[in-house]
Design an enzyme around this catalytic site. Sequence first.
Site: not given
Length: 507
Positions: A67-68, A188
């Site tokens: 992913g990013g 997170d």
Amino acid sequence: MNRPSPELPPPDSGNELSAWDEGAASAKTTGRRGDTTSAGSTGPPLPPTPAGRALGRFLIEGTLGHGGMGTVYRAFDPTLNRRVALKVPRFDAATDPNLRQQFLGEARAAAAVSHPHLVEVYETGTVADPDGIGLRCYIASALCEGPDLAEWLADRDEPVPPPLAAALLIPIAEAVHRCHLAGVIHRDLKPANILLDAADRSPSDPGLSGMGFHASELPFVPKVSDFGVARVLEESAAATTASRAVGTPLYMAPEQAQERTEEIGPATDVWALGAMLYELLTGRPPFEGRTALTLLRHIAEDEPRPPRSLRAGLPSGLDAICMKCLRKRPGDRYPTAAAFAADLAAWRNGRAVSARPFGWRDRFAAWLCRPERVRDAGAVAVVWNGVLAVGIGFMALDIGMGWETPLPPSEEFLGEAILLSLIHAALTVVAWRHLCRDRWAFWIGLAAATICWGVVMNALLLGGGGGFSMYRDLPEAKYLMMVTLVCAFSAQLLVFLFAVRARMSLK
């Protein structure tokens, strides 16, 4: 008490550390602008390493996810003869030494914490890119073959039974608490960061057994991943953008949504634990929004609906535990993740919980903290002071021009009326600046409301002056005027006092 034992979905190694892959999506969802794929680095992102090649001593066998923020590989460590999950961020460590040190520091801090329900971090370091185009950071951690909690929830047709939801979150909360004791805050936490390992590898933990919890009660072993690391990459990505909010919005605490970084601590992770409990019990997160900004506003300003209002028959004790985690002020939540786990264990064992039901006092306290209270105070001050400025201004014209009214013509009375009109005109300007969100204007307005209330109370009870000598020869009119003003200024002061807590919570 019978507890369902849903089967674990088939192992899917491609789900390993999907939270790592969601880093970019998380950054986009929070409304950031710019390219997050470089994670804020000063150089271009490095390309993925194909299977069959080596990254340092690690043999890349395939890609588990990307992913990013980076790529997670399935890799083989020939030195220790074991397979690992190799997480490699996309930034070039050679061109961004500050980010490299921060990333490695957070990874080492997480690696120093050991708990059966944490994904074990074996090592972290840097290696040269196999093509010689840069320097790569990496984290080698245990390879969990199961899915993550988000995927497990998505496969369910109904919310999780309350006993199973509590049993699932007790070990997760204890693992989070262990990290907090080491000074590491996740920031997170979300279902995608909870990996579900195979149940036959379930370890024992004396601390959990003391709570009456046994890992064998679950069909899998939940493990928390990505402590600290996702935060470093997302903060780096946010460093050059308009918003610095870090976290996944659906599980983000109000202090994160409002970027009150000085308040971020263990209670921030407690909020996320409560948000996950809410979703387990109701099948939906505490807040939803059509856009990221709408979602962040709901998190910062609104109270979530109690789980019992969405799922009939939910136990009141579990409802109270969940709502205590989701209090707006960090100090109103559980002080530690261990206290949250202890209350869940108490509920499962039929004992009283420390959390009390979310009642009218809590709703009133939440209402006081809403930003609208600050706006209400400004609106009342603008209207009231504007009316007084205009009304007393006409009174000055009345006196000065000798209109046919009961007010006697007098230079003394005229001076008082002009002075009062100017004072309230100035307070109207201050109140307008208050509505324009000037912090100083709120406190000046509060001080002025207090002084005005004191003046009219003195005039009513003690017969003091305060600009009302024009009614000296009109006692009945003066009394009626004083009662009216006392009521009006009391209401204005009350509105300001209601807004103090909300004003102090705003940046």
